[in-house]
Write a protein that holds these residues in place. Sequence first.
Motif, short mmCIF file in Angstrom:
data_model
loop_
_atom_site.label_atom_id
_atom_site.label_comp_id
_atom_site.label_asym_id
_atom_site.label_seq_id
_atom_site.Cartn_x
_atom_site.Cartn_y
_atom_site.Cartn_z
N GLN A 149 -7.10 -1.36 -6.50
CA GLN A 149 -6.07 -0.41 -6.77
C GLN A 149 -4.78 -0.73 -6.25
N GLY A 193 -14.81 -0.35 -4.66
CA GLY A 193 -16.28 -0.67 -4.70
C GLY A 193 -17.08 -0.23 -3.69
N PHE A 220 -7.43 -1.60 2.23
CA PHE A 220 -6.05 -1.77 2.00
C PHE A 220 -5.55 -3.26 2.74
N GLN A 234 -5.59 1.45 -11.35
CA GLN A 234 -6.83 0.78 -10.94
C GLN A 234 -7.09 -0.08 -12.00
N PRO A 282 -11.43 2.57 -0.23
CA PRO A 282 -11.03 1.16 -0.39
C PRO A 282 -10.59 0.74 0.82
N TYR A 326 -0.85 0.72 -4.85
CA TYR A 326 -0.08 1.99 -4.54
C TYR A 326 1.21 1.39 -4.11
N PHE A 385 -0.74 6.34 -5.69
CA PHE A 385 -1.31 5.74 -6.40
C PHE A 385 -0.56 5.16 -7.85
N SER A 409 -15.20 -4.80 -6.72
CA SER A 409 -15.65 -4.10 -8.14
C SER A 409 -14.53 -3.48 -8.77
N PHE A 460 0.91 -1.93 -2.05
CA PHE A 460 -0.27 -2.27 -1.41
C PHE A 460 -1.27 -2.33 -2.51
#
Lengths: 109, 116
Positions: free
Chosen positions: A33, A93, A99, A48, A97, A35, A45, A30, A88
């Motif tokens: 992200q 979704g 990872f 996205q 999340p 990082y 972060f 969905s 990462f």
Amino acid sequence: GQQVMQIPQYQHVQEGEDFTTYCNSSTTLSNIQWYKQRPGGHPVFLIQLVKSGEVKKQKRLTFQFGEAKKNSSLHITATQTTDVGTYFCAGGGSYIPTFGRGTSLIVHP
Amino acid sequence: NAGVTQTPKFQVLKTGQSMTLQCAQDMNHEYMSWYRQDPGMGLRLIHYSVGAGITDQGEVPNGYNVSRSTTEDFPLRLLSAAPSQTSVYFCASSYSNRNNWGTEAFFGQGTRLTVV
């Protein structure tokens, strides 16, 4: 469950060279992200992506989300020593999340 | 604004001892989670919570307990420490979007735990 694979695990570059890390999922994501974790630090972060085919830039960093929303990439142009760390991806979704294992970037001056 | 605060930063335990890793956030986030990070293994989810009174297991829950009595706090309990639990532990929090998906995660500074 959802799995996110990330390659390569490590990447050594000379300062000034480009760097790319790839993230692949067996299922449609969905969102994705990204990082960054500096050595000895905690993940922070970066960005996205939500839309199919989306491309976003942050200075020398370019993030892409695949058309099928099953893969993503992070590209760094002209790496600097400040780019050192582990990057990462995380498939979203859901509540939390998933990872990937991360790509550690080592930049040699 | 402190964000996500973890205590302690470092801890050495003997095998069989129990302890609680503390995590607190002041952002009124619904979702909180605990991860362990081992070399080459990335961030593995231990337990998570989507709100006060609601917790669920992640990928590697064995040997750990959690509870969430308030929105702010999400402690992680090691029941009987083992050397295999030597790791770096991160707590994270996030808010939910209109689809109830977790959005960007804010991580604490981490707790480095050694079990001897």
